[in-house]
Enzyme design. Sequence first.
Site, PDB file in Angstrom:
ATOM      1  N   VAL A 124       3.125 -54.679 -13.324  1.00 53.63           N
ATOM      2  CA  VAL A 124       1.841 -54.853 -14.025  1.00 53.63           C
ATOM      3  C   VAL A 124       1.539 -53.573 -14.796  1.00 53.63           C
ATOM      4  O   VAL A 124       1.520 -52.479 -14.220  1.00 53.63           O
ATOM      5  CB  VAL A 124       0.684 -55.156 -13.031  1.00 53.63           C
ATOM      6  CG1 VAL A 124      -0.638 -55.311 -13.777  1.00 53.63           C
ATOM      7  CG2 VAL A 124       0.992 -56.403 -12.208  1.00 53.63           C
ATOM      8  N   GLY A 178      10.933 -53.383 -28.209  1.00 54.19           N
ATOM      9  CA  GLY A 178      11.269 -53.634 -26.806  1.00 54.19           C
ATOM     10  C   GLY A 178      10.062 -53.927 -25.925  1.00 54.19           C
ATOM     11  O   GLY A 178      10.117 -53.755 -24.705  1.00 54.19           O
ATOM     12  N   LYS A 196       0.454 -61.312 -14.150  1.00 55.73           N
ATOM     13  CA  LYS A 196      -0.009 -59.970 -13.766  1.00 55.73           C
ATOM     14  C   LYS A 196      -1.388 -60.028 -13.110  1.00 55.73           C
ATOM     15  O   LYS A 196      -1.615 -59.356 -12.096  1.00 55.73           O
ATOM     16  CB  LYS A 196      -0.013 -59.067 -15.004  1.00 55.73           C
ATOM     17  CG  LYS A 196       1.415 -58.767 -15.503  1.00 55.73           C
ATOM     18  CD  LYS A 196       1.404 -58.175 -16.898  1.00 55.73           C
ATOM     19  CE  LYS A 196       2.799 -57.781 -17.356  1.00 55.73           C
ATOM     20  NZ  LYS A 196       2.838 -57.439 -18.786  1.00 55.73           N
TER      21      LYS A 196
END
Length: 416
Positions: A124, A178, A196
């Site tokens: 997270v 990315g 999350k």
Amino acid sequence: MSYNLKIGICGWGNVATGLFEQLNQSVDNQPYEIVCIGARRDNPKCDPGDIKIHRDIFDVINEDIDVVVELIGGTETARELISKALNAGKHVITANKAVMYEHGHELINLANQKNSYLLFEAAVAAGTPIIKMLSNDLGANQVSKISGMLNGTTNYILSNMENGVSFEVALEEAKEKGFAEPDPSLDINGTDAAHKIGILASLALNSNLPANKFHIEGIENISAADFKYADEFNLTIKHLAVTKKAGAEIELRSHPVLIEKNSSLGGLSGVRNGIQIDTDLLGEFLIAGSGAGRESTASGLISDLIALSKHVESSPMNYPEFKDIPKIKSFESLDFSYYVYLEVQDQAGVLALVSQIFSENQISIDKIVQKDHLADGKVPVVVFTDLIKESQMQKALKNFSEQSEIYFSKIIRIEN
Ligand code: HSE
């Protein structure tokens, strides 16, 4: 006192090579040694040097290592790998929010049974500290609410759209940097943020992993026009995932919101994540930082390695108990104010029809804007409502969809 940890890394993509590079750059005398890597194929972007490579990632577990770092992503193979590693008495560190969300209950229980540790700081907000902070540092507090901008890709796209960049261009940039998942639809459709917030709800409010079904919506329908209307009222658009105590139940949701531009979360742009936690002792508490990308994720993973190296004989974190699991409050019963965007026929009586539908559903209008013109005799009408129930809004949307003069309707909930 810290112990020298022998590590096996499973996975050899962007995140794994990012971790490898950071560990290699670290100063001498660090308490870890990479023993082997489980990689189905080479990665032309990173040379692992002399480190032993296993083409079957499960072979990593048989090595003389203390910890398996699971970076293969996905759910079912990752679940099997983590289970086998814990059963073999290894500790596991993972950045995998999907597997922690889907199988966290089972995996945490297994780790407890085996006296091994399962750490997931990077699952997270990547390296922005939240998991061990919630579990350890905020341990004295009762948490009543967590509101999180938990997906870096989404925030990157929305904040670029606000500055005039198209959705498609911003998504391509997020992929190149990315930030995005291998399947970016999980970022865009709100699932990644939902995983999350589910994990945070479990740590803070003892909800189950996986949580029962809750409202998940992505940013697919947000357009440049929405930012323009929001801006007139000093608002912006973010994707927010929220969990909150609601008596014996909890609220859990993941969807786009209109939020004040100058608020703590509204002001965070780019790949940043922001998490606001409401607690009894600290009051409102905000954490913000980079929430995706190889360096930020490596930071979270290494923080778990450091915690593990110092706590091999006692748990580096407190886990949810999964007892008396609270129910999730029905989304339909929640109260919101709404931004309602309609495209209607440009003719007499249509605004009256729109008002009538609001009135029939006992929806009080706060503001109404009608100024632009679209092609084909359509006009956008934007309505801001007062606080109403989600169920009322859903009925009004159904009524709008039944009118031939109303071509299109959508809503964004307003977060206070
Ligand atoms: N795709 C995720 C994001 C990566 O953009 O937030 C970090 O979990």
